[in-house]
Scaffold this active site. Structure first.
Site, PDB file in Angstrom:
ATOM      1  N   CYS A   1       3.211 -39.813  12.015  1.00 30.13           N
ATOM      2  CA  CYS A   1       3.906 -39.978  13.299  1.00 30.13           C
ATOM      3  C   CYS A   1       3.646 -41.357  13.901  1.00 30.13           C
ATOM      4  O   CYS A   1       4.515 -41.906  14.605  1.00 30.13           O
ATOM      5  CB  CYS A   1       3.492 -38.881  14.272  1.00 30.13           C
ATOM      6  SG  CYS A   1       4.065 -37.236  13.814  1.00 30.13           S
TER       7      CYS A   1
ATOM      8  N   VAL B   1       2.091 -33.480  10.221  1.00 22.53           N
ATOM      9  CA  VAL B   1       1.788 -34.645   9.387  1.00 22.53           C
ATOM     10  C   VAL B   1       1.364 -35.746  10.367  1.00 22.53           C
ATOM     11  O   VAL B   1       2.079 -36.717  10.591  1.00 22.53           O
ATOM     12  CB  VAL B   1       3.003 -35.062   8.536  1.00 22.53           C
ATOM     13  CG1 VAL B   1       2.585 -36.085   7.476  1.00 22.53           C
ATOM     14  CG2 VAL B   1       3.643 -33.855   7.869  1.00 22.53           C
ATOM     15  N   HIS B   2       0.167 -35.567  10.925  1.00 29.42           N
ATOM     16  CA  HIS B   2      -0.259 -36.307  12.116  1.00 29.42           C
ATOM     17  C   HIS B   2      -0.053 -37.817  12.004  1.00 29.42           C
ATOM     18  O   HIS B   2       0.651 -38.434  12.813  1.00 29.42           O
ATOM     19  CB  HIS B   2      -1.745 -36.036  12.385  1.00 29.42           C
ATOM     20  CG  HIS B   2      -2.099 -34.599  12.529  1.00 29.42           C
ATOM     21  ND1 HIS B   2      -1.771 -33.853  13.641  1.00 29.42           N
ATOM     22  CD2 HIS B   2      -2.777 -33.762  11.699  1.00 29.42           C
ATOM     23  CE1 HIS B   2      -2.227 -32.620  13.502  1.00 29.42           C
ATOM     24  NE2 HIS B   2      -2.845 -32.541  12.327  1.00 29.42           N
ATOM     25  N   ASP B   3      -0.690 -38.437  11.010  1.00 27.03           N
ATOM     26  CA  ASP B   3      -0.745 -39.892  10.968  1.00 27.03           C
ATOM     27  C   ASP B   3       0.599 -40.532  10.664  1.00 27.03           C
ATOM     28  O   ASP B   3       0.857 -41.665  11.085  1.00 27.03           O
ATOM     29  CB  ASP B   3      -1.780 -40.344   9.936  1.00 27.03           C
ATOM     30  CG  ASP B   3      -3.197 -39.957  10.333  1.00 27.03           C
ATOM     31  OD1 ASP B   3      -3.461 -39.849  11.538  1.00 27.03           O
ATOM     32  OD2 ASP B   3      -4.023 -39.751   9.437  1.00 27.03           O
TER      33      ASP B   3
ATOM     34  N   THR C   1       2.145 -34.290  17.654  1.00 20.47           N
ATOM     35  CA  THR C   1       2.129 -34.059  16.204  1.00 20.47           C
ATOM     36  C   THR C   1       2.257 -32.580  15.867  1.00 20.47           C
ATOM     37  O   THR C   1       2.741 -32.230  14.783  1.00 20.47           O
ATOM     38  CB  THR C   1       0.855 -34.635  15.548  1.00 20.47           C
ATOM     39  OG1 THR C   1      -0.306 -33.944  16.019  1.00 20.47           O
ATOM     40  CG2 THR C   1       0.724 -36.119  15.825  1.00 20.47           C
TER      41      THR C   1
END
Length: 322
Positions: A254, A250-252, A204
């Site tokens: 991904c 934009v971690h989540d 991420t």
């Protein structure tokens, strides 16, 4: 060490377990804009980025913004299995959505709790049929597995945003927030026998916003694009300053991109455990694997991806919304 590339899969019957949070909202919008690939059966919420009352409200708002108010939202665990609760209000703001004036959603929560719903739907599911996208601490699923371990039969795979190795942690030098917030829950899920995929900070922190990518979102010309730009710009600034990055992760989102186009990502099978002992490495994802380790793989560890391919996908799905 063998590198494994994920293979494109068929449509997912999906439960999204989440703690919105900015990047969770982006993930929810993208998932709810993709009904031909992701049949979202329910959204379950957990305390994490902010308290569960606020994560539940924010999940209902994301559902409303996506025009998918028929998808039920169930409130879940208000605290971790064992450790004291922690929150990420310094990153996500007091309400979980910096850069946006939060209002109450038009439609509220479904009757019943997240843990009970997970047990009910997984116990009735066809074997290996339901995917779980875990975007926050894994407390709800861990509680469900403790109460009814046989529900693991209904799980196709558990796709987790969590952990860190090469990029270091984002809450301590070694730990990523979701695992640090409830490492004992993560260990319960790992021990369940379910197929588990981890998208860690290793990947991420490679898939970052940029001025060009913000322009790409802004030119969508719809409410969803404007909303995502507004909340992301306030959110990514902290990570850019902390890590000296040229953009913010934009971690989540991904996780949802992985479910939609796994060919955009690369990973490898590893044996993973989580440090649950108080000390400087509490909450750390411990990765072992390769020849001679003597340990069987229990996780597909995703560590790289195609940044522009992911943002093109996110924009294409967000363009579908109003």
């Amino acid at each position: 060490m063998v590198e494994v590339t994920a293979v494109k899969t068929l449509r997912h019957d999906l439960i999204i377990d989440t703690d919105p949070g900015v990047d969770d909202v982006v993930a929810l919008l993208v998932a709810l804009a993709s009904p031909e690939a992701l049949n979202v059966l329910a959204i379950t919420t957990v305390a994490g980025n902010v308290r569960v009352e606020k994560t539940s409200r924010n999940a209902c708002l994301a559902r409303e913004w996506a025009g998918r108010e028929q998808v039920p939202v169930y409130a879940g665990a208000a605290r971790p299995l064992q450790r004291a609760p922690i929150y990420a209000e310094d990153i996500h703001g007091q309400e979980g959505l910096p850069g946006f004036c939060v209002q109450e959603p038009r439609q509220g929560l479904a009757t019943g709790g997240a843990v009970e719903h997970l047990i009910d739907i997984l116990s009735k599911a066809e074997p290996h049929s339901i995917t779980l996208a875990m975007l926050g601490p894994q407390t709800n699923l861990a509680l469900a597995l403790r109460q009814a371990p046989d529900i693991v039969r209904g799980i196709r795979e558990v796709v987790v945003m969590g952990g860190a190795q090469t990029m270091g942690g984002n809450i301590t030098p070694t730990a990523e927030f979701n695992l640090y917030a409830d490492p004992h829950a993560a260990e319960v899920v790992l021990a369940s026998g379910a197929r588990v995929v981890y998208l860690s900070l290793d990947v991420t922190h490679r898939i970052l916003t940029s001025e060009a990518r913000f322009r790409q979102l802004a030119t969508l010309g719809n409410r969803a694009g404007a909303l995502v730009v507004a909340i992301l710009q306030a959110y990514v600034a902290a990570d850019m300053e902390r890590y000296g990055l040229s953009g913010g992760p934009v971690h989540d989102a991904c996780v949802i991109a992985y479910l939609l186009q796994p060919e955009l990502f690369r990973g490898r099978p590893v044996h993973m455990s989580v440090d649950c002992h108080e000390g400087p490495t509490f909450g750390q994802a411990r990765i072992e694997g390769g020849r001679g380790s003597g340990l069987s793989a229990n996780v597909l560890w995703i560590e790289n991806g195609d940044p522009q391919g992911v943002f093109d996908l996110l924009c294409a799905r967000l363009a579908r919304l109003g």
